[in-house]
Design a protein around this motif. Structure first.
Motif, PDB file in Angstrom:
ATOM      1  N   THR A 169       0.864  -1.213  -0.108  1.00 44.16           N
ATOM      2  CA  THR A 169      -0.177  -0.032   0.029  1.00 44.16           C
ATOM      3  C   THR A 169       0.888   1.126  -0.098  1.00 44.16           C
ATOM      4  OG1 THR A 169      -1.873  -1.178   1.145  1.00 44.16           O
ATOM      5  CG2 THR A 169      -1.836   1.187   1.191  1.00 44.16           C
ATOM      6  N   PRO A 170       0.767   2.041  -0.909  1.00 42.11           N
ATOM      7  CA  PRO A 170       1.777   3.197  -0.958  1.00 42.11           C
ATOM      8  C   PRO A 170       1.620   4.158   0.350  1.00 42.11           C
ATOM      9  CG  PRO A 170       0.238   2.988  -3.212  1.00 42.11           C
ATOM     10  CD  PRO A 170      -0.167   2.027  -1.980  1.00 42.11           C
ATOM     11  N   GLU A 171       2.872   4.494   0.843  1.00 43.29           N
ATOM     12  CA  GLU A 171       2.738   5.567   1.658  1.00 43.29           C
ATOM     13  C   GLU A 171       2.058   6.812   1.347  1.00 43.29           C
ATOM     14  OE1 GLU A 171       6.803   4.385   4.315  1.00 43.29           O
ATOM     15  OE2 GLU A 171       6.965   5.998   2.998  1.00 43.29           O
ATOM     16  N   ASP A 172       2.413   7.484   0.280  1.00 45.59           N
ATOM     17  CA  ASP A 172       1.889   8.469  -0.487  1.00 45.59           C
ATOM     18  C   ASP A 172       0.684   8.068  -1.388  1.00 45.59           C
ATOM     19  OD1 ASP A 172       1.217  10.725  -1.724  1.00 45.59           O
ATOM     20  OD2 ASP A 172       3.214  11.317  -2.295  1.00 45.59           O
ATOM     21  N   PRO A 173      -0.575   8.170  -1.204  1.00 47.02           N
ATOM     22  CA  PRO A 173      -1.511   7.772  -2.001  1.00 47.02           C
ATOM     23  C   PRO A 173      -1.617   8.289  -3.474  1.00 47.02           C
ATOM     24  CG  PRO A 173      -2.500   8.854  -0.104  1.00 47.02           C
ATOM     25  CD  PRO A 173      -0.919   8.456   0.079  1.00 47.02           C
ATOM     26  N   SER A 174      -1.071   9.455  -3.418  1.00 45.65           N
ATOM     27  CA  SER A 174      -0.733  10.199  -4.709  1.00 45.65           C
ATOM     28  C   SER A 174       0.183   9.876  -5.655  1.00 45.65           C
ATOM     29  CB  SER A 174      -1.097  11.763  -4.586  1.00 45.65           C
ATOM     30  OG  SER A 174       0.100  11.898  -3.689  1.00 45.65           O
ATOM     31  N   ASN A 175       1.176   8.986  -5.226  1.00 49.44           N
ATOM     32  CA  ASN A 175       2.276   8.578  -6.004  1.00 49.44           C
ATOM     33  C   ASN A 175       2.712   7.078  -5.769  1.00 49.44           C
ATOM     34  OD1 ASN A 175       4.898   8.808  -6.981  1.00 49.44           O
ATOM     35  ND2 ASN A 175       5.810  10.157  -5.600  1.00 49.44           N
ATOM     36  N   ARG A 176       1.873   6.319  -6.690  1.00 55.24           N
ATOM     37  CA  ARG A 176       2.289   5.115  -6.665  1.00 55.24           C
ATOM     38  C   ARG A 176       3.757   4.684  -7.190  1.00 55.24           C
ATOM     39  NH1 ARG A 176      -1.255   2.721 -10.678  1.00 55.24           N
ATOM     40  NH2 ARG A 176       0.386   2.167 -11.943  1.00 55.24           N
ATOM     41  N   ALA A 177       4.028   5.527  -8.142  1.00 61.86           N
ATOM     42  CA  ALA A 177       5.364   5.159  -8.727  1.00 61.86           C
ATOM     43  C   ALA A 177       6.413   5.187  -7.947  1.00 61.86           C
ATOM     44  CB  ALA A 177       5.688   6.262  -9.725  1.00 61.86           C
ATOM     45  N   ARG A 178       6.241   5.813  -6.822  1.00 61.92           N
ATOM     46  CA  ARG A 178       7.235   5.985  -5.572  1.00 61.92           C
ATOM     47  C   ARG A 178       7.326   4.556  -4.949  1.00 61.92           C
ATOM     48  NH1 ARG A 178       6.724   7.002   0.002  1.00 61.92           N
ATOM     49  NH2 ARG A 178       8.751   7.950   0.884  1.00 61.92           N
ATOM     50  N   GLU A 179       6.591   3.552  -5.208  1.00 60.10           N
ATOM     51  CA  GLU A 179       6.568   2.392  -4.547  1.00 60.10           C
ATOM     52  C   GLU A 179       7.138   1.451  -5.420  1.00 60.10           C
ATOM     53  OE1 GLU A 179       5.587   2.133  -1.519  1.00 60.10           O
ATOM     54  OE2 GLU A 179       5.341   4.278  -1.625  1.00 60.10           O
ATOM     55  N   ARG A 180       7.510   1.744  -6.739  1.00 63.34           N
ATOM     56  CA  ARG A 180       8.156   0.516  -7.542  1.00 63.34           C
ATOM     57  C   ARG A 180       9.671   0.289  -7.257  1.00 63.34           C
ATOM     58  NH1 ARG A 180       6.441  -1.412 -12.247  1.00 63.34           N
ATOM     59  NH2 ARG A 180       7.862  -2.175 -13.802  1.00 63.34           N
ATOM     60  N   ALA A 181       9.472  -1.022  -6.854  1.00 62.91           N
ATOM     61  CA  ALA A 181      10.774  -1.708  -6.264  1.00 62.91           C
ATOM     62  C   ALA A 181      11.124  -3.092  -6.606  1.00 62.91           C
ATOM     63  CB  ALA A 181      10.777  -1.466  -4.650  1.00 62.91           C
ATOM     64  N   PRO A 182      12.206  -3.658  -6.218  1.00 58.06           N
ATOM     65  CA  PRO A 182      12.392  -5.059  -6.442  1.00 58.06           C
ATOM     66  C   PRO A 182      11.544  -5.816  -5.602  1.00 58.06           C
ATOM     67  CG  PRO A 182      14.389  -3.990  -6.217  1.00 58.06           C
ATOM     68  CD  PRO A 182      13.487  -3.121  -5.877  1.00 58.06           C
ATOM     69  N   ASP A 183      11.010  -6.813  -5.992  1.00 56.36           N
ATOM     70  CA  ASP A 183      10.131  -7.906  -5.360  1.00 56.36           C
ATOM     71  C   ASP A 183      10.924  -8.420  -4.103  1.00 56.36           C
ATOM     72  OD1 ASP A 183       9.696 -11.159  -4.742  1.00 56.36           O
ATOM     73  OD2 ASP A 183       7.726 -10.088  -5.509  1.00 56.36           O
ATOM     74  N   THR A 184      10.106  -8.577  -2.946  1.00 55.13           N
ATOM     75  CA  THR A 184      10.890  -8.477  -1.502  1.00 55.13           C
ATOM     76  C   THR A 184      11.531  -9.692  -1.341  1.00 55.13           C
ATOM     77  OG1 THR A 184       8.869  -7.327  -0.634  1.00 55.13           O
ATOM     78  CG2 THR A 184      10.408  -8.674   1.026  1.00 55.13           C
ATOM     79  N   THR A 185      11.066 -10.958  -1.864  1.00 55.53           N
ATOM     80  CA  THR A 185      11.704 -12.183  -1.670  1.00 55.53           C
ATOM     81  C   THR A 185      12.149 -12.871  -2.846  1.00 55.53           C
ATOM     82  OG1 THR A 185       9.390 -13.485  -2.207  1.00 55.53           O
ATOM     83  CG2 THR A 185       9.828 -12.709   0.079  1.00 55.53           C
ATOM     84  N   LEU A 186      12.129 -12.307  -3.930  1.00 51.15           N
ATOM     85  CA  LEU A 186      12.965 -12.745  -5.398  1.00 51.15           C
ATOM     86  C   LEU A 186      14.360 -12.666  -5.203  1.00 51.15           C
ATOM     87  CD1 LEU A 186      12.483 -14.259  -7.977  1.00 51.15           C
ATOM     88  CD2 LEU A 186      12.598 -12.167  -9.013  1.00 51.15           C
ATOM     89  N   PRO A 187      15.156 -13.711  -4.957  1.00 50.73           N
ATOM     90  CA  PRO A 187      16.863 -13.182  -5.005  1.00 50.73           C
ATOM     91  C   PRO A 187      17.223 -12.792  -6.539  1.00 50.73           C
ATOM     92  CG  PRO A 187      16.411 -15.681  -5.339  1.00 50.73           C
ATOM     93  CD  PRO A 187      14.986 -14.990  -5.028  1.00 50.73           C
ATOM     94  N   ASN A 188      18.127 -12.070  -6.739  1.00 54.12           N
ATOM     95  CA  ASN A 188      18.616 -11.500  -7.624  1.00 54.12           C
ATOM     96  C   ASN A 188      19.356 -12.653  -8.328  1.00 54.12           C
ATOM     97  OD1 ASN A 188      19.092  -8.419  -6.492  1.00 54.12           O
ATOM     98  ND2 ASN A 188      17.984  -8.982  -8.199  1.00 54.12           N
ATOM     99  N   GLN A 189      19.972 -13.504  -7.697  1.00 56.66           N
ATOM    100  CA  GLN A 189      20.733 -14.412  -8.215  1.00 56.66           C
ATOM    101  C   GLN A 189      20.697 -15.922  -7.360  1.00 56.66           C
ATOM    102  OE1 GLN A 189      25.130 -13.518  -9.367  1.00 56.66           O
ATOM    103  NE2 GLN A 189      24.654 -11.733  -8.068  1.00 56.66           N
ATOM    104  N   ARG A 190      20.507 -16.934  -8.101  1.00 61.13           N
ATOM    105  CA  ARG A 190      20.306 -18.052  -7.514  1.00 61.13           C
ATOM    106  C   ARG A 190      21.028 -19.477  -8.223  1.00 61.13           C
ATOM    107  NH1 ARG A 190      17.375 -21.046  -3.612  1.00 61.13           N
ATOM    108  NH2 ARG A 190      16.860 -23.090  -4.127  1.00 61.13           N
ATOM    109  N   PHE A 191      21.738 -20.222  -7.747  1.00 59.67           N
ATOM    110  CA  PHE A 191      22.392 -21.316  -8.195  1.00 59.67           C
ATOM    111  C   PHE A 191      22.009 -22.584  -7.420  1.00 59.67           C
ATOM    112  CE2 PHE A 191      25.804 -24.684  -8.086  1.00 59.67           C
ATOM    113  CZ  PHE A 191      25.866 -24.598  -9.398  1.00 59.67           C
ATOM    114  N   SER A 192      21.673 -23.694  -8.374  1.00 60.40           N
ATOM    115  CA  SER A 192      21.294 -24.995  -7.570  1.00 60.40           C
ATOM    116  C   SER A 192      21.880 -25.964  -8.579  1.00 60.40           C
ATOM    117  CB  SER A 192      19.534 -25.029  -7.409  1.00 60.40           C
ATOM    118  OG  SER A 192      19.111 -24.964  -8.720  1.00 60.40           O
ATOM    119  N   ALA A 193      22.006 -27.217  -7.618  1.00 62.30           N
ATOM    120  CA  ALA A 193      22.714 -28.261  -8.439  1.00 62.30           C
ATOM    121  C   ALA A 193      22.360 -29.540  -7.836  1.00 62.30           C
ATOM    122  CB  ALA A 193      24.247 -28.193  -8.508  1.00 62.30           C
TER     123      ALA A 193
END
Length: 293
Positions: A75-99
């Motif tokens: 929920t935006p802190e500033d209800p008139s400025n949704r663009a201010r909330e655009r950010a990376p997904d909280t839980t998705l890692p930028n890098q992941r390696f699995s084997a």
């Protein structure tokens, strides 16, 4: 995608809430759900495989470098400025390696080692399989908070006292540099400050890089034939999670105004300890015995 905002919030300035004009003066905050939020996911995915060959292991490995930007999970802190909330997904890692690797150990009759072992020895050393899985990933994108009397005059109150609220602070520098980066001081507290009266803080969401995950699990098991080809088989095994007992830290405390705990980490088991898919807690070993038919 859906997002919520306070439809009855007054203008952001240095005035008190009770002195401001609201769209619906007789009502407090009104949560309004609307569509229009979005996510943009981009990724590079690499995968390598080696199929089973005689006397050799089988393995599969994958690497993902990803970025998911969006504004639909808050929920935006500033209800008139949704663009201010655009950010990376909280839980998705930028890098992941699995084997994952499976290996029929080369011991016993018909194998590369000890192929002429006596019958009793062969029954002990033959038909063992080793499996190893590994997961490494970067941490979560964490959002700092600061508890201050409402500097914006947008939070509902019926008094002339500004209510204490938790919002994002001012961002003064990169919080991921300048600290010891351990469980006692994960990020740089000096990177944050209290926003002045009249506006929200300048920090975006997800500016703190949380701890990652590094785990290796392994198992070894032996299949014992109890008769002919169609007879039941007994499988004896030993399994271990996080076999090297690597300490995977939880996320740090994020309220930067609480100096006693800010930037400290008080838990282990990885940043998503409630989701046991990586089993990033302390090493566990257990034996297994099952009958297959």
């Amino acid at each position: 995608m859906w997002w919520d905002r306070d439809l009855n919030a007054p203008a952001i300035d240095n005035q008190l809430y009770i002195n401001k004009v609201r769209p619906f003066p007789k009502y407090p905050g009104i949560t309004y759900s609307d569509n229009g939020a979005s996510h943009t996911y981009q990724a590079l995915v690499l995968e390598a495989r080696r199929r089973v060959t005689k006397g050799g292991p089988m393995f599969q490995a994958g690497y993902t470098w990803a970025r998911d930007l969006g504004d639909s999970d808050t929920t935006p802190e500033d209800p008139s400025n949704r663009a201010r909330e655009r950010a990376p997904d909280t839980t998705l890692p930028n890098q992941r390696f699995s084997a994952t690797m499976f290996y029929d150990l080369p011991f016993g009759h018909g194998k590369a080692l000890f192929s002429e072992a006596p019958k009793l020895v062969n029954r002990i050393i033959n038909d063992w399989q080793l499996s190893v899985t590994s997961s490494q990933q970067t941490g979560s994108h964490l959002t700092p908070l600061i508890s201050v009397p409402d500097p914006t005059g947008t939070r509902y109150t019926t008094s002339a006292n500004r209510p204490l609220i938790s919002i994002r602070p001012d961002l003064l520098s990169d919080p991921n540099v300048g600290g010891k980066r351990d469980e006692t001081n994960w990020y740089n507290l000096a990177a944050f400050g209290a926003p002045p009266i009249g506006r929200f803080g300048t920090s975006a969401r997800g500016v703190i890089n949380g701890p990652g995950v590094n785990v290796i699990h392994a198992s070894i098991h032996k299949t014992v034939a109890l008769g002919g080809e169609r007879a039941p088989k007994l499988v004896i095994g030993l399994l271990g999670t996080n076999v090297f007992n690597h300490t995977n830290l939880g996320n740090p405390a994020l309220t930067v105004s609480t100096l006693a705990t800010a930037a400290t980490i008080s838990s282990t088991g990885g940043p998503n300890a409630s989701a046991p898919s990586d089993r990033a807690g302390a090493r566990n070993l257990w034996g297994t015995l099952r009958l297959e038919w």
